[in-house]
Design an enzyme around this catalytic site. Structure first.
Site, short mmCIF file in Angstrom:
data_model
loop_
_atom_site.label_atom_id
_atom_site.label_comp_id
_atom_site.label_asym_id
_atom_site.label_seq_id
_atom_site.Cartn_x
_atom_site.Cartn_y
_atom_site.Cartn_z
N LYS A 220 1.11 -0.88 0.37
CA LYS A 220 0.42 0.42 -0.10
C LYS A 220 0.49 1.33 -0.15
O LYS A 220 2.03 1.13 0.40
CB LYS A 220 -0.52 0.18 1.27
N ARG A 254 -2.65 -10.00 4.95
CA ARG A 254 -3.22 -10.34 3.53
C ARG A 254 -2.03 -9.77 2.76
O ARG A 254 -2.16 -8.42 2.60
CB ARG A 254 -4.56 -9.91 3.52
N1 HH2 Z 1 -7.11 -4.07 0.93
C1 HH2 Z 1 -7.32 -3.98 -0.81
C2 HH2 Z 1 -8.81 -5.53 -0.49
N2 HH2 Z 1 -9.19 -6.12 0.25
N3 HH2 Z 1 -9.75 -6.46 2.30
C3 HH2 Z 1 -9.03 -6.38 3.77
N4 HH2 Z 1 -10.59 -7.97 3.83
N5 HH2 Z 1 -8.06 -5.63 3.74
C4 HH2 Z 1 -7.49 -5.30 2.76
O1 HH2 Z 1 -7.00 -4.43 3.68
C5 HH2 Z 1 -7.71 -5.12 2.07
C6 HH2 Z 1 -8.79 -6.20 0.74
C7 HH2 Z 1 -6.71 -3.42 -1.25
O2 HH2 Z 1 -5.31 -4.12 -1.98
P1 HH2 Z 1 -5.46 -4.88 -3.35
O3 HH2 Z 1 -6.58 -5.80 -3.46
O4 HH2 Z 1 -4.32 -5.52 -3.68
O5 HH2 Z 1 -6.15 -4.29 -4.62
P2 HH2 Z 1 -7.50 -3.74 -5.10
O6 HH2 Z 1 -8.68 -3.32 -4.52
O7 HH2 Z 1 -7.22 -2.50 -5.98
O8 HH2 Z 1 -7.56 -4.76 -5.97
#
Ligand code: HH2
Length: 277
Positions: A220, A254
């Protein structure tokens, strides 16, 4: 944590991220092809992921686009089908839509990861209760499209703790077993770097609510800002944050790179157990 299908997740656990999206902030477009997505999930399992978190809609801070249900299903179904017999670790479905979660559960998903903490879709809590799915309740303000407009708090720790306690109560009232609730401070969602750091420092406060805490710092922007922006700096920065989160009581991290997280989490877990007391 015992899942409804009898499988047990041992903490601290690593949740590997699989984004089947064209626009996720760190890996958008890489796993849109189902074959590549399946391969990557199996690779993460091999590297030590205890859970695979599959999402078909990006929630990135700037410019995330809401995806119609049909499109989210079209992205996810072939991947879930392809993984059904080959993945041994549990699948969690990263969605705010009950129709998508239902389809994933039909394909074997055991955890619903809802970044809106069951507040977006009125059917979501009932679905989780009926199916016995575990739920991740994450803190956010606004929506994935707008959340950065709301990054203002008098006290971010009190606000997030209060919100998660209330959402857990809501989930229990809807019939979800308290033993299947996971809470998450929502690192980067309606939060500045300072808010993220304050929450990571306050993990013991969140743990006192009595639910396993999930933390998602992986790649992030505050990590890039603090640790540096090269891929190695981002990976080491993420691993350091994961280790410190586990040392402070987090049960699940995660991550995009389970291999790096595994080493960090093992060290932190060993230090937590052998604290000399
Ligand atoms: N962060 C993201 C997405 N889902 N779910 C939980 N429970 N906690 C988090 O911190 C979280 C999440 C964002 O990261 P990422 O999936 O890599 O990116 P994107 O949402 O752009 O697909």
């Amino acid at each position: 944590m015992r899942l409804h299908d009898g499988r047990v997740i041992h903490f601290p656990a690593i949740m590997g991220v699989l984004n089947v999206t064209p626009d996720s902030f760190s890996d958008g477009g890489r796993y849109l092809d189902p074959e590549r997505a399946i391969e990557h999930a199996l690779e993460m399992q091999e590297q030590g992921a205890d859970i695979i978190d599959i999402g078909g809609e990006s929630t990135r801070p700037v410019g995330a686009r809401s995806v119609p249900v049909d499109e989210e299903l079209r992205r996810l179904v072939p991947v879930l089908r392809g993984l059904a017999r080959r993945l041994h670790v549990p699948v969690s479905i990263d969605t705010r839509k009950a129709q998508v979660a239902r389809m994933a559960i039909e394909h074997g998903a055991a955890i619903i990861n809802d970044v809106t903490a069951l507040s977006y879709d009125p059917q979501m809590a009932r679905l989780a209760a009926e199916t016995g799915s575990a739920v991740v309740l994450m803190h956010m303000r606004g929506s994935p499209e707008t959340h950065m407009r709301f990054a203002r708090y008098r006290n971010v720790v009190i606000a997030v703790t209060g919100y998660l306690a209330a959402r857990a109560k809501y989930a229990i009232r809807a019939g979800i077993s308290p033993s299947r609730i996971i809470i998450d401070p929502g690192i980067g969602f309606a939060k500045t770097a300072r808010h993220n750091l304050a929450l990571l420092n306050a993990l013991p406060v969140l743990c006192r609510l009595g639910y396993p805490v999930l933390v998602g710092t992986s790649r992030k922007s505050f990590i890039r800002r603090i640790a540096g922006g090269t891929p190695r700096e981002i990976e080491f920065g993420t691993a350091a944050a994961d280790a410190l989160a586990v040392a402070a009581g987090a049960s699940i991290v995660r991550v995009h790179d389970p291999g790096a997280a595994r080493a960090a989490v093992r060290m932190a877990a060993a230090m937590r157990v052998n604290d000399g007391k």
